[in-house]
Motif scaffolding. Structure first.
Motif, PDB file in Angstrom:
ATOM      1  N   VAL A   1      -4.445 -11.326   3.437  1.00 13.23           N
ATOM      2  CA  VAL A   1      -5.188 -10.078   3.620  1.00 13.23           C
ATOM      3  C   VAL A   1      -4.218  -8.930   3.845  1.00 13.23           C
ATOM      4  N   TYR A   2      -4.513  -7.776   3.237  1.00 15.48           N
ATOM      5  CA  TYR A   2      -3.726  -6.554   3.450  1.00 15.48           C
ATOM      6  C   TYR A   2      -4.494  -5.692   4.442  1.00 15.48           C
ATOM      7  N   PHE A   3      -3.908  -5.442   5.588  1.00 18.90           N
ATOM      8  CA  PHE A   3      -4.566  -4.694   6.664  1.00 18.90           C
ATOM      9  C   PHE A   3      -3.508  -3.915   7.423  1.00 18.90           C
ATOM     10  N   ASP A   4      -3.775  -2.625   7.732  1.00 18.18           N
ATOM     11  CA  ASP A   4      -2.832  -1.809   8.483  1.00 18.18           C
ATOM     12  C   ASP A   4      -1.476  -1.731   7.766  1.00 18.18           C
ATOM     13  N   ARG A   5      -1.535  -1.678   6.413  1.00 20.10           N
ATOM     14  CA  ARG A   5      -0.351  -1.537   5.551  1.00 20.10           C
ATOM     15  C   ARG A   5       0.609  -2.723   5.653  1.00 20.10           C
ATOM     16  N   ARG A   6       0.092  -3.846   6.111  1.00 18.04           N
ATOM     17  CA  ARG A   6       0.901  -5.072   6.187  1.00 18.04           C
ATOM     18  C   ARG A   6       0.081  -6.259   5.714  1.00 18.04           C
TER      19      ARG A   6
ATOM     20  N   TYR B   1      -8.111  10.015   5.205  1.00 18.20           N
ATOM     21  CA  TYR B   1      -8.909   9.007   4.478  1.00 18.20           C
ATOM     22  C   TYR B   1      -8.100   7.718   4.327  1.00 18.20           C
ATOM     23  N   ARG B   2      -6.852   7.836   3.929  1.00 16.93           N
ATOM     24  CA  ARG B   2      -6.014   6.640   3.740  1.00 16.93           C
ATOM     25  C   ARG B   2      -5.760   5.922   5.062  1.00 16.93           C
ATOM     26  N   ASN B   3      -5.532   6.701   6.136  1.00 16.99           N
ATOM     27  CA  ASN B   3      -5.309   6.057   7.435  1.00 16.99           C
ATOM     28  C   ASN B   3      -6.509   5.208   7.837  1.00 16.99           C
ATOM     29  N   ALA B   4      -7.695   5.734   7.574  1.00 12.69           N
ATOM     30  CA  ALA B   4      -8.900   4.977   7.920  1.00 12.69           C
ATOM     31  C   ALA B   4      -9.061   3.781   6.984  1.00 12.69           C
ATOM     32  N   MET B   5      -8.787   3.991   5.677  1.00 11.83           N
ATOM     33  CA  MET B   5      -8.903   2.904   4.703  1.00 11.83           C
ATOM     34  C   MET B   5      -7.909   1.775   4.984  1.00 11.83           C
ATOM     35  N   ALA B   6      -6.784   2.136   5.606  1.00 14.79           N
ATOM     36  CA  ALA B   6      -5.787   1.116   5.925  1.00 14.79           C
ATOM     37  C   ALA B   6      -6.354   0.077   6.895  1.00 14.79           C
ATOM     38  N   ARG B   7      -7.465   0.452   7.566  1.00 14.35           N
ATOM     39  CA  ARG B   7      -8.090  -0.485   8.504  1.00 14.35           C
ATOM     40  C   ARG B   7      -9.232  -1.272   7.874  1.00 14.35           C
TER      41      ARG B   7
ATOM     42  N   ALA C   1      -3.942  -5.506  -6.950  1.00 16.50           N
ATOM     43  CA  ALA C   1      -5.126  -4.714  -6.604  1.00 16.50           C
ATOM     44  C   ALA C   1      -5.812  -5.268  -5.366  1.00 16.50           C
ATOM     45  N   SER C   2      -6.118  -4.362  -4.442  1.00 15.27           N
ATOM     46  CA  SER C   2      -6.983  -4.743  -3.318  1.00 15.27           C
ATOM     47  C   SER C   2      -8.412  -4.258  -3.572  1.00 15.27           C
ATOM     48  N   ALA C   3      -8.565  -3.329  -4.521  1.00 17.01           N
ATOM     49  CA  ALA C   3      -9.897  -2.794  -4.826  1.00 17.01           C
ATOM     50  C   ALA C   3     -10.593  -3.697  -5.836  1.00 17.01           C
ATOM     51  N   VAL C   4     -11.092  -4.827  -5.339  1.00 18.43           N
ATOM     52  CA  VAL C   4     -11.776  -5.838  -6.149  1.00 18.43           C
ATOM     53  C   VAL C   4     -12.972  -6.310  -5.336  1.00 18.43           C
TER      54      VAL C   4
ATOM     55  N   THR D   1      -9.426   9.526  -9.804  1.00 16.75           N
ATOM     56  CA  THR D   1      -8.176   9.096 -10.447  1.00 16.75           C
ATOM     57  C   THR D   1      -8.278   7.710 -11.074  1.00 16.75           C
ATOM     58  N   HIS D   2      -9.374   6.992 -10.809  1.00 17.78           N
ATOM     59  CA  HIS D   2      -9.461   5.579 -11.172  1.00 17.78           C
ATOM     60  C   HIS D   2     -10.530   5.299 -12.221  1.00 17.78           C
ATOM     61  N   ASP D   3     -10.390   4.181 -12.909  1.00 16.24           N
ATOM     62  CA  ASP D   3     -11.466   3.582 -13.686  1.00 16.24           C
ATOM     63  C   ASP D   3     -12.001   2.399 -12.889  1.00 16.24           C
TER      64      ASP D   3
ATOM     65  N   LEU E   1      -8.816   0.572 -11.167  1.00 17.68           N
ATOM     66  CA  LEU E   1      -7.458   0.727 -11.710  1.00 17.68           C
ATOM     67  C   LEU E   1      -7.131   2.201 -11.880  1.00 17.68           C
ATOM     68  N   ASN E   2      -6.016   2.606 -11.302  1.00 19.27           N
ATOM     69  CA  ASN E   2      -5.537   3.990 -11.398  1.00 19.27           C
ATOM     70  C   ASN E   2      -5.139   4.286 -12.846  1.00 19.27           C
ATOM     71  N   ARG E   3      -5.704   5.372 -13.401  1.00 19.97           N
ATOM     72  CA  ARG E   3      -5.392   5.677 -14.804  1.00 19.97           C
ATOM     73  C   ARG E   3      -3.948   6.102 -14.999  1.00 19.97           C
TER      74      ARG E   3
HETATM   75  N1  LIG Z   1      -7.152   1.374  -4.664  1.00 19.65           N
HETATM   76  C1  LIG Z   1      -5.873   1.649  -4.898  1.00 19.65           C
HETATM   77  O1  LIG Z   1      -5.565   2.222  -5.937  1.00 19.65           O
HETATM   78  C2  LIG Z   1      -4.811   1.222  -3.938  1.00 19.65           C
HETATM   79  C3  LIG Z   1      -5.134   0.414  -2.853  1.00 19.65           C
HETATM   80  C4  LIG Z   1      -4.089   0.030  -1.981  1.00 19.65           C
HETATM   81  C5  LIG Z   1      -2.812   0.420  -2.253  1.00 19.65           C
HETATM   82  N2  LIG Z   1      -2.532   1.205  -3.333  1.00 19.65           N
HETATM   83  C6  LIG Z   1      -1.150   1.634  -3.654  1.00 19.65           C
HETATM   84  O2  LIG Z   1      -0.220   1.100  -2.748  1.00 19.65           O
HETATM   85  C7  LIG Z   1       0.413   2.170  -1.999  1.00 19.65           C
HETATM   86  C8  LIG Z   1       0.630   1.743  -0.548  1.00 19.65           C
HETATM   87  O3  LIG Z   1      -0.617   1.502   0.082  1.00 19.65           O
HETATM   88  P1  LIG Z   1      -0.720   1.321   1.634  1.00 19.65           P
HETATM   89  O4  LIG Z   1      -2.061   0.707   1.958  1.00 19.65           O
HETATM   90  O5  LIG Z   1       0.469   0.597   2.121  1.00 19.65           O
HETATM   91  O6  LIG Z   1      -0.627   2.784   2.250  1.00 19.65           O
HETATM   92  P2  LIG Z   1      -1.434   4.127   1.890  1.00 19.65           P
HETATM   93  O7  LIG Z   1      -1.390   4.964   3.101  1.00 19.65           O
HETATM   94  O8  LIG Z   1      -0.935   4.737   0.641  1.00 19.65           O
HETATM   95  O9  LIG Z   1      -2.939   3.641   1.630  1.00 19.65           O
HETATM   96  C9  LIG Z   1      -3.827   3.215   2.656  1.00 19.65           C
HETATM   97  C10 LIG Z   1      -5.130   2.772   2.027  1.00 19.65           C
HETATM   98  O10 LIG Z   1      -5.732   3.871   1.354  1.00 19.65           O
HETATM   99  C11 LIG Z   1      -6.312   3.449   0.129  1.00 19.65           C
HETATM  100  N3  LIG Z   1      -5.589   4.066  -1.002  1.00 19.65           N
HETATM  101  C12 LIG Z   1      -4.278   4.387  -1.082  1.00 19.65           C
HETATM  102  N4  LIG Z   1      -4.007   4.967  -2.240  1.00 19.65           N
HETATM  103  C13 LIG Z   1      -5.160   5.024  -2.927  1.00 19.65           C
HETATM  104  C14 LIG Z   1      -5.536   5.521  -4.186  1.00 19.65           C
HETATM  105  N5  LIG Z   1      -4.643   6.106  -5.000  1.00 19.65           N
HETATM  106  N6  LIG Z   1      -6.816   5.390  -4.570  1.00 19.65           N
HETATM  107  C15 LIG Z   1      -7.748   4.838  -3.761  1.00 19.65           C
HETATM  108  N7  LIG Z   1      -7.444   4.349  -2.548  1.00 19.65           N
HETATM  109  C16 LIG Z   1      -6.188   4.446  -2.144  1.00 19.65           C
HETATM  110  C17 LIG Z   1      -6.170   1.951   0.099  1.00 19.65           C
HETATM  111  O11 LIG Z   1      -7.319   1.368   0.706  1.00 19.65           O
HETATM  112  C18 LIG Z   1      -4.947   1.718   0.944  1.00 19.65           C
HETATM  113  O12 LIG Z   1      -4.872   0.417   1.469  1.00 19.65           O
HETATM  114  C19 LIG Z   1      -0.563   3.331  -2.158  1.00 19.65           C
HETATM  115  O13 LIG Z   1       0.024   4.581  -1.965  1.00 19.65           O
HETATM  116  C20 LIG Z   1      -1.046   3.130  -3.569  1.00 19.65           C
HETATM  117  O14 LIG Z   1      -0.076   3.590  -4.474  1.00 19.65           O
HETATM  118  C21 LIG Z   1      -3.515   1.605  -4.171  1.00 19.65           C
END
Ligand SMILES: NC(=O)c1ccc[n+]([C@@H]2O[C@H](COP(=O)([O-])OP(=O)(O)OC[C@H]3O[C@@H](n4cnc5c(N)ncnc54)[C@H](O)[C@@H]3O)[C@@H](O)[C@H]2O)c1
Ligand SMILES: Cc1cc2c(cc1C)N(C[C@H](O)[C@H](O)[C@H](O)COP(=O)(O)O)c1[nH]c(=O)[nH]c(=O)c1N2
Length: 166
Positions: A150-155, A9-15, A36-39, A129-131, A53-55
């Motif tokens: 922009v944050y994309f592909d972890r960069r 899921y995270r790998n896909a979300m990174a895109r 925060a990127s989740a806005v 995990t979030h509010d 926001l992560n609780r």
């Molecule tokens: N929505 C979020 O809470 C969120 C978003 C981005 C980054 N982060 C934090 O930054 C760290 C590094 O992120 P990264 O993008 O370099 O690599 P990563 O592999 O941890 O995350 C990839 C993508 O997955 C999603 N993601 C990661 N952790 C999440 C979470 N706890 N809840 C919901 N979505 C999540 C985000 O879209 C993120 O860009 C993460 O491990 C996390 O602690 C949190």
């Protein structure tokens, strides 16, 4: 169907590229800020955005108590600020890295942001995990940053307009 594993899921979300924001607050519980990127925008009548926001974040109880916040949209070249507010750095050190103005509700506003939204939290929903914080916008400011970040592909990527075709 079985849900995807967290890593997949995270790998896909990174895109799923996203703007990077520093969310700030101040009030009875003190000053705090996090990245925060989740806005995203919810509705413009009344102007409302959401922030996830992560609780388990150290800043969570502070945002919970203050009930006001500012979404500072970062611009090109501000990735260091994103990293500072992205975890583990003591709060004073985070805020020392930039210049802040004060909103009417007393919340720090980043002078060099691309844009800033001064908000009140009007609703919140727990999801996993979030509010999800629903925030009504009392004021907007256009900042000095001309290009996006922009944050994309972890960069981080500075968002520069393409040269006009032809
Ligand atoms: N929505 C979020 O809470 C969120 C978003 C981005 C980054 N982060 C934090 O930054 C760290 C590094 O992120 P990264 O993008 O370099 O690599 P990563 O592999 O941890 O995350 C990839 C993508 O997955 C999603 N993601 C990661 N952790 C999440 C979470 N706890 N809840 C919901 N979505 C999540 C985000 O879209 C993120 O860009 C993460 O491990 C996390 O602690 C949190
Ligand atoms: C690019 C990027 C994007 C995000 C984050 C990090 C980074 C680097 N973080 C994590 C969040 O910023 C971090 O947990 C806070 O700084 C709170 O950390 P402390 O618990 O205060 O150290 C984050 N956290 C969150 O609750 N919602 C989000 O949308 C994001 N987005």
């Amino acid at each position: 169907a079985t849900p995807p594993e967290r890593g997949d899921y995270r790998n896909a979300m990174a895109r799923l590229g996203a703007a990077v924001n520093v969310i700030t607050t101040d009030g009875p519980a003190g000053r705090a800020g996090f990245t925060a990127s989740a806005v995203c925008s919810v509705t413009d009548e009344p102007p409302t955005l959401l922030v996830c926001l992560n609780r388990s974040a150290s800043v969570y109880p502070i945002f919970q108590a203050n009930g006001v916040l500012c979404v500072n949209v970062l611009g090109a070249g501000q990735q260091q600020l994103s990293n500072l507010f992205g975890g583990k750095t003591p709060m004073a050190e985070r805020f020392a890295a930039a210049e802040w103005q004060m909103s009417r509700s007393g919340v720090p506003v980043l002078a060099e942001a691309a844009a800033a939204f001064e908000c009140r939290v009007v609703n919140r929903t727990e999801v996993g995990t979030h509010d999800v914080l629903f925030c009504e916008v009392d004021a907007v400011r256009m900042g000095s940053a001309a290009h996006g970040l922009v944050y994309f592909d972890r960069r981080y990527h500075d968002l520069l307009p393409q040269a006009a075709a032809h």
